[in-house]
Design a protein around this motif. Structure first.
Motif, PDB file in Angstrom:
ATOM      1  N   THR A  33      -7.617   8.857  -0.433  1.00 53.16           N
ATOM      2  CA  THR A  33      -8.319   7.587  -0.282  1.00 53.16           C
ATOM      3  C   THR A  33      -9.099   7.201  -1.532  1.00 53.16           C
ATOM      4  N   GLY A  34      -9.414   8.182  -2.362  1.00 56.77           N
ATOM      5  CA  GLY A  34     -10.087   7.864  -3.615  1.00 56.77           C
ATOM      6  C   GLY A  34      -9.242   6.953  -4.488  1.00 56.77           C
ATOM      7  N   LEU A  35      -7.917   7.114  -4.391  1.00 52.31           N
ATOM      8  CA  LEU A  35      -7.023   6.261  -5.179  1.00 52.31           C
ATOM      9  C   LEU A  35      -7.092   4.809  -4.717  1.00 52.31           C
ATOM     10  N   ARG A  62      -8.617  -6.768  -0.620  1.00 45.16           N
ATOM     11  CA  ARG A  62      -7.718  -7.461   0.305  1.00 45.16           C
ATOM     12  C   ARG A  62      -6.331  -7.653  -0.296  1.00 45.16           C
ATOM     13  N   GLY A  63      -6.253  -7.742  -1.595  1.00 41.65           N
ATOM     14  CA  GLY A  63      -4.957  -7.952  -2.224  1.00 41.65           C
ATOM     15  C   GLY A  63      -4.245  -6.670  -2.614  1.00 41.65           C
ATOM     16  N   LEU A  64      -4.805  -5.525  -2.249  1.00 41.08           N
ATOM     17  CA  LEU A  64      -4.253  -4.243  -2.700  1.00 41.08           C
ATOM     18  C   LEU A  64      -2.892  -3.946  -2.087  1.00 41.08           C
ATOM     19  N   ASP A  65      -1.980  -3.493  -2.926  1.00 38.60           N
ATOM     20  CA  ASP A  65      -0.660  -3.022  -2.500  1.00 38.60           C
ATOM     21  C   ASP A  65      -0.631  -1.517  -2.739  1.00 38.60           C
ATOM     22  N   LYS A  94     -14.938  -1.927   4.572  1.00 36.51           N
ATOM     23  CA  LYS A  94     -14.430  -2.489   5.819  1.00 36.51           C
ATOM     24  C   LYS A  94     -12.970  -2.906   5.646  1.00 36.51           C
ATOM     25  N   THR A  95     -12.649  -3.503   4.505  1.00 30.66           N
ATOM     26  CA  THR A  95     -11.278  -3.951   4.254  1.00 30.66           C
ATOM     27  C   THR A  95     -10.301  -2.787   4.241  1.00 30.66           C
ATOM     28  N   LEU A  96     -10.730  -1.673   3.660  1.00 30.45           N
ATOM     29  CA  LEU A  96      -9.840  -0.515   3.539  1.00 30.45           C
ATOM     30  C   LEU A  96      -9.869   0.391   4.769  1.00 30.45           C
ATOM     31  N   PHE A  97     -10.843   0.169   5.671  1.00 29.45           N
ATOM     32  CA  PHE A  97     -10.984   1.044   6.833  1.00 29.45           C
ATOM     33  C   PHE A  97      -9.730   1.045   7.703  1.00 29.45           C
TER      34      PHE A  97
END
Length: 216
Positions: A33-35, A62-65, A94-97
């Motif tokens: 998850t650090g990445l 939010r735009g992460l692939d 929150k976005t990555l949760f």
């Protein structure tokens, strides 16, 4: 829910190596998850954004692939610093949760490496490890890694980075880095990779025996 192994700890503690070895041993997918946070920071820096701007950081998340986690730039010193800065923003976390939680809930289970896995992302994980080492040992490991990648940096600079990141990651209000009350502490300061993995596997085997939910 499958068998979940949560591996938490500070930077350069050996948790990534331990997690990847456990994933291979039990045939489980692994998420570092650090990445995710590194990639968010790298995306933001690439467009000249401000790492300390909560809105900009959340938009980057939010735009992460997930394919971006494979880019070599996410493993640089700059990416590590950027990750620690964007991770303080509640909107980013929150976005990555949901992404992290969905990974944790897949069958037949997962190994997840981070700083708040056993406390926030997967508090119901079957096996929880908190992997750590002294700041000096961790700085030496990271210095060797970075210089091996061709980066020009001194040990003292890396040690200062380690202290700064520990303070930031442990002091943030939202999901601070901390050892879960039911996590087993694994100090790798005086351990080889093999010794750390052997110790970690014993911890997982104990958890397997208790839960009856056995991967592999």
């Amino acid at each position: 829910m499958g068998f979940i192994i949560a591996v938490d700890g500070p930077a350069a503690s050996g948790k990534g190596t331990v997690a990847s070895r456990l994933a291979a041993a039990y045939g489980l997918p692994m998420l570092d998850t650090g990445l995710l946070y590194r990639a968010v920071g790298v995306r933001l820096l690439a467009i000249g954004g401000d790492l300390d701007d909560p809105s900009a950081a959340e938009a980057s998340a939010r735009g992460l692939d997930l394919s971006e986690l494979e880019k070599p730039e996410v493993r640089t010193r700059a990416a590590g610093e950027a990750a620690s800065r964007v991770a303080v923003h509640p909107g980013v976390r929150k976005t990555l949760f949901d992404l992290q939680r969905a990974f944790a809930e897949r069958e037949p289970g997962a190994v997840i490496d981070g700083r708040d896995i056993g406390t926030v992302i997967a508090p119901d994980a079957h096996a929880k490890l908190y992997v750590t080492a002294s700041p000096e040992v961790r700085a030496d490991r990271r210095w060797k890694q970075l210089t091996g990648q061709g980066e020009s940096v001194t040990f003292d600079e890396i040690l200062a980075d380690i202290h700064k990141r520990d303070a930031r990651d442990g002091g943030r209000k939202d999901a601070p880095m901390t050892q879960a009350v039911d996590a087993i502490l694994l100090d790798t300061s005086e351990m080889s990779i093999e010794q750390a993995f052997d110790a970690a596997r014993r911890i997982v085997e104990d958890a397997r025996a208790r839960s009856g939910n056995l991967p592999g």
